[in-house]
Design an enzyme around this catalytic site. Structure first.
Site, PDB file in Angstrom:
ATOM      1  N   ASP A 107     -11.223   2.986   4.171  1.00  0.00           N
ATOM      2  CA  ASP A 107     -11.645   1.584   4.086  1.00  0.00           C
ATOM      3  C   ASP A 107     -13.175   1.465   4.039  1.00  0.00           C
ATOM      4  O   ASP A 107     -13.707   0.409   3.718  1.00  0.00           O
ATOM      5  CB  ASP A 107     -11.131   0.812   5.315  1.00  0.00           C
ATOM      6  CG  ASP A 107     -10.021  -0.179   4.961  1.00  0.00           C
ATOM      7  OD1 ASP A 107      -9.838  -0.459   3.763  1.00  0.00           O
ATOM      8  OD2 ASP A 107      -9.346  -0.659   5.890  1.00  0.00           O
ATOM      9  N   GLN A 161      -4.849  -1.261   9.651  1.00  0.00           N
ATOM     10  CA  GLN A 161      -4.792  -2.600   9.064  1.00  0.00           C
ATOM     11  C   GLN A 161      -5.424  -3.625  10.015  1.00  0.00           C
ATOM     12  O   GLN A 161      -5.063  -3.699  11.187  1.00  0.00           O
ATOM     13  CB  GLN A 161      -3.319  -2.959   8.787  1.00  0.00           C
ATOM     14  CG  GLN A 161      -3.116  -4.284   8.086  1.00  0.00           C
ATOM     15  CD  GLN A 161      -3.661  -4.300   6.662  1.00  0.00           C
ATOM     16  OE1 GLN A 161      -3.487  -3.356   5.904  1.00  0.00           O
ATOM     17  NE2 GLN A 161      -4.342  -5.368   6.304  1.00  0.00           N
ATOM     18  N   LYS A 186       0.847  -1.203   0.000  1.00  0.00           N
ATOM     19  CA  LYS A 186       0.000   0.000   0.000  1.00  0.00           C
ATOM     20  C   LYS A 186       0.878   1.246   0.000  1.00  0.00           C
ATOM     21  O   LYS A 186       0.648   2.195  -0.761  1.00  0.00           O
ATOM     22  CB  LYS A 186      -0.921   0.010   1.226  1.00  0.00           C
ATOM     23  CG  LYS A 186      -2.087  -0.946   1.099  1.00  0.00           C
ATOM     24  CD  LYS A 186      -2.816  -1.180   2.410  1.00  0.00           C
ATOM     25  CE  LYS A 186      -3.914  -2.239   2.214  1.00  0.00           C
ATOM     26  NZ  LYS A 186      -4.529  -2.685   3.452  1.00  0.00           N
TER      27      LYS A 186
END
Ligand code: NDP
Length: 300
Positions: free
Chosen positions: A121, A98, A54
């Site tokens: 997200d 994460q 990422k």
């Protein structure tokens, strides 16, 4: 019939190019650099690989990338303090924590501490509610990537019947909402669904997000249907040598490709779209934060 192979790698590269062009415009015309902060708690090997990837792709499209790597025993208070700091930082437009988090941390509490406008997200309860009520939201990356692939292949999805196999909060449910938003007739299947074969057989679009290797065989697929395989499963591959493994999806690619009209491979299908959509969400969040036009085609 042999299905068209939907190449997620190629499509993801196009999304990244579009993001990069928009980032360049933001820099040139507005002196703004979109920034993405990724927070990793602990040392889960798979998460470390994702976070590295990422960060690398964020920099490649010209955005600012910030990584916070915290010890596995970081307290909830410390993590929440970092999130509050990132929420208040005007140079950060996207925040991603994460998952999974170590067991002592409450994931819902942590995710809901992120400013919803920076929740790239799309897991914050406000964004879930906005998506569910058809309002502008941050959309979870993997379902957004699937939607982009389907729109690209079909043009309009209106009136098509879609079956989503899997009802998780991160893939199945938001995927179903997005397909409903595009006027599909949507069925959500899960582990208690009866006669799954017959349910799947009705669908013009099948999205499989289960996590069971090759569970959907070709004879479940309606001839000509589009198959989007989200699953990532590692299986033994003795043909590659002793102890070797390979990745497969939730669909049996070879038999499904005989019946489907189009299908995504694993790897190289949905997987590459997820990070591309994370970058897309970050540039979208940056534009919204600055009251600027959003890039077209990068949101739901
Ligand atoms: P979850 O484990 O959270 O959800 C799996 C879902 O599958 C559940 O709703 C479960 O039903 C359902 N299910 C389990 N067994 C069956 C069955 N026999 N028949 C029908 N449905 C069943 O998984 P995720 O949604 O997080 O992920 C799904 C897959 O997608 C995984 O392989 C994951 O690795 C992959 N993935 C890939 C991404 C990418 O970037 N390509 C991103 C995210 C995930 P129930 O609710 O009843 O238990």
């Amino acid at each position: 019939m042999t299905a068209t192979r939907i190449d997620g790698k190629v499509f993801a590269a196009q999304v990244r190019e579009q993001v990069a062009r928009h980032v360049a415009t933001l820099k040139d015309q507005h002196a703004i650099t979109p920034g993405l902060a990724v927070v990793l708690v602990g040392e889960d090997p798979a998460s470390q690989v994702y976070v590295r990837s990422k960060g690398k792709q964020t920099v490649e499209v010209g955005m600012k990338s910030v990584e916070h790597r915290l010890d596995a025993d970081t307290s909830e208070a410390e993590l929440l303090a970092l999130i509050a700091h990132l929420n208040a930082d005007d140079s950060i437009h996207g925040i991603l924590v994460q998952l999974p988090l170590p067991g002592h941390l409450n994931e819902d509490l942590v995710i809901n501490a992120i400013d919803p406008a920076k929740d790239v997200d799309g897991f914050h309860i406000s964004n879930v509610g906005l998506l569910g009520t058809g309002q502008k939201s941050m959309v979870p990356c993997t379902p957004l990537g699937c939607l982009m692939l389907l729109r690209d292949h079909h043009g309009s999805l209106s009136g098509l019947s879609a079956v989503v196999i899997g009802r998780s909060n991160i893939v199945g449910k938001p995927m179903a909402q997005l397909l409903l938003g595009d006027s599909c007739t949507v069925t959500i299947a899960h582990s208690r669904t009866r006669d799954l074969r017959d349910v799947v057989r009705q669908a013009d679009i099948v999205v499989a997000a289960v996590g069971r290797a090759q569970m959907v065989p070709g004879d479940w697929i309606k001839p000509g249907a589009s198959v989007i395989d989200v699953g990532i499963n590692r299986i033994e591959a003795p043909e590659k040598g002793a102890g070797k493994t390979r990745l497969v999806g939730d669909c049996d690619y070879d038999s499904c490709a005989q019946t489907a009209g189009a299908i995504t491979p694993v790897p190289g299908g949905v997987g590459p779209m997820t990070i591309a959509c994370l970058l897309a969400n970050t540039v979208t969040a940056c534009c919204r934060a600055n009251g600027l036009d959003e890039p077209k085609g990068l949101t739901a």
